[in-house]
Design an enzyme around this catalytic site. Structure first.
Site, PDB file in Angstrom:
ATOM      1  N   CYS A 200      73.694  52.173  38.646  1.00  0.00           N
ATOM      2  CA  CYS A 200      72.935  52.335  39.963  1.00  0.00           C
ATOM      3  C   CYS A 200      72.441  50.960  40.536  1.00  0.00           C
ATOM      4  O   CYS A 200      72.131  50.672  41.647  1.00  0.00           O
ATOM      5  CB  CYS A 200      71.859  53.418  39.977  1.00  0.00           C
TER       6      CYS A 200
ATOM      7  N   GLU B  30      65.794  58.815  42.677  1.00  0.00           N
ATOM      8  CA  GLU B  30      66.246  57.511  42.470  1.00  0.00           C
ATOM      9  C   GLU B  30      67.577  57.531  42.690  1.00  0.00           C
ATOM     10  O   GLU B  30      68.534  58.214  41.950  1.00  0.00           O
ATOM     11  CB  GLU B  30      65.884  57.273  40.897  1.00  0.00           C
TER      12      GLU B  30
END
Length: 478
Positions: free
Chosen positions: A257, A223
């Site tokens: 993110c 990720e």
């Protein structure tokens, strides 16, 4: 066991190896935990987080220098607890073996898929959301029946210690354990022969993690992140767009993110966007100094990195539009004013690197095709945000772009949807977790073909050349 974390990397690596070996042995003794056992694990985790939420909020605030407890509760604790409850309610159905079809030539027989735990799962956690990005993967790993080792970031020592104590209270370390340590410990962690390794962090470090895992053929979920764009359509409400962009970019001071990294805006609406964002930011965060809602940049390194990105952009022709007064900040405060950047170009570092802070470039475009072409030329991001109410235009953006996930008329909220898979694509990562996708990621789907006493297949055993084979070929090989 609740001993303090080792103070040297050598000791931390030795402890890590002992924990890994102990979890391997424990899994071998109990390779298929029942649904009741898994639900109990999730309930233990839930109770521990609720009971110690204040300690977690204080620890995270210490690591950042300052972060609002409300922001930690809303962005970390609440989605972590919702994920636990979502998994617990659906777990038994996910575990149920799935019947599969057997082709006519192979009858009579049965086929099914059994979902087995993988074994020992490694979870590498970044510093920006140290609670949610540890607990989210852990929930999926426990729901799938695995043991888990969690490597926390060296940038969040207080969070690491708090989470270690809390999880040690809830679980034996042969089921769940937390390790800390610097980069050498992280390298040793990634090199262990886990049954699955999930890493959340930068693309550059993700490449090194994948390379280390490859030596053991360890499957990985990465990720990562990248430059997640926001695309504003001609029909978008600028007031609603600015409100949601200001929140998504302002959350955790942009250290997210999936934060909008830059905005593509119709050229004739840029001035309206700047005005609307200015109003929204000042409404949501009226000041920086002495504001309990203002999150600090995590450390001096990242504060200086963001200042360097801003200086580089201005030196190469960008116009900076600070949305708050940052001149009266107390000494040592790692705060940065939300700042819009206009007239940016690809020569600027701010358009080459993931920003991970409160800087927001705005790029004008003339046609939707031009905007989509701009996106297609760049690495695929973790998130894409589209603002606009035209259904045909929404479909063109959905079908004409690639991103790990997408929001229409909102941003960052896709991460909190437990029934949606979360994951990147290309440079923004690989693999998914959350909800059922997380259960599947940390399970092995074992296909089982079951034959009874009667075996029609013996009719096609050697010696070959009989009429049955000719009949089979005539009907199936055409």
């Amino acid at each position: 066991m609740d001993a303090a974390l080792p103070t040297t990397d050598a000791a931390a690596i030795a402890r890590l190896e002992r924990l890994f070996a102990a979890q391997r042995r424990a899994f071998a003794a109990d390779p298929m935990p029942s649904a009741e056992r898994r639900r109990d694990d999730l309930s233990r985790l839930e109770a521990a987080l609720v009971r110690h939420q204040e300690a977690l909020c204080k620890a995270i605030a210490r690591d950042f220098g300052h972060r609002s407890h409300d922001e930690t509760r809303l962005a970390e604790l609440l989605p972590a607890l919702e994920g636990i409850r979502f998994n617990r309610r659906r777990l038994k159905g996910w575990m149920r073996p799935a019947r599969r079809r057997v082709g006519l030539p192979f009858q009579p027989a049965r086929a099914r898929v059994v979902y087995q735990p993988l074994g020992v799962v490694g979870i590498m956690v970044p510093w920006n959301y140290p609670l949610f990005l540890a607990i989210g993967p852990l929930v999926s790993a426990l729901a799938a029946g695995n043991r888990a080792l969690i490597k926390m970031s060296e940038a969040t020592p207080a969070s690491t210690e708090a989470l270690r104590r809390i999880l040690a209270e809830a679980f034996d370390e042969t089921r769940v354990a937390v390790v800390g340590g610097e980069v050498t410990v992280a390298e040793a962690f990634a090199a262990l022969p886990f049954d699955h390794l999930l890493f959340t962090g930068s693309t550059a470090v993700g490449r090194r993690v994948m390379q280390a895992a490859a030596a053991n053929l360890t499957p990985v979920t990465l990720e990562l992140g990248g430059k997640s764009p926001a695309l504003i359509g001609d029909e978008a409400s600028m007031a609603h767009t600015a409100e949601r962009l200001a929140f998504g970019k302002g959350l955790n001071a942009g250290q997210t993110c999936v934060a909008p990294d830059y905005v593509l805006c119709p050229r004739d609406r840029v001035a309206a966007l700047v005005e609307a964002l200015t109003g929204q930011v000042r409404r949501q965060l009226p000041r920086l100094a002495d504001n309990p809602d203002a999150t600090w940049i995590i450390n001096d390194h990242h504060h200086e990195r963001l200042r360097a990105l801003l200086d580089d952009a201005e030196a190469k022709g960008a116009t900076a539009v600070p949305l708050l007064d940052a001149d009266v900040l107390p000494a040592g405060a790692r705060l940065m004013a939300p700042t819009l950047l206009l007239e940016v170009n690809d020569e600027m570092r701010v358009m080459q690197e993931e920003i991970f802070g409160p800087l927001l470039p705005i790029l004008p475009y003339d046609t939707l095709e031009q905007a989509l072409a701009y996106l297609a030329e760049r690495p695929r991001p973790l998130a894409l945000y589209y603002f606009g109410t035209d259904g045909a235009e929404q479909r063109r953006v959905i079908e004409g772009s690639h991103a790990g996930g997408m929001c229409l008329n909102d941003c960052v909220m896709q991460v909190a949807q437990d029934d949606l898979p979360f994951g990147g694509i290309g440079a923004s990562g690989m693999g998914h977790y959350h909800g059922r996708e997380g259960f599947l990621t940390f399970s092995h789907a074992k296909g089982i073909y079951h034959k009874g006493r009667f075996n029609a297949a013996h009719l096609i055993y050697p010696p070959y050349g009989g009429r049955l084979l000719q009949w089979l070929y005539r009907w199936w090989l055409r």
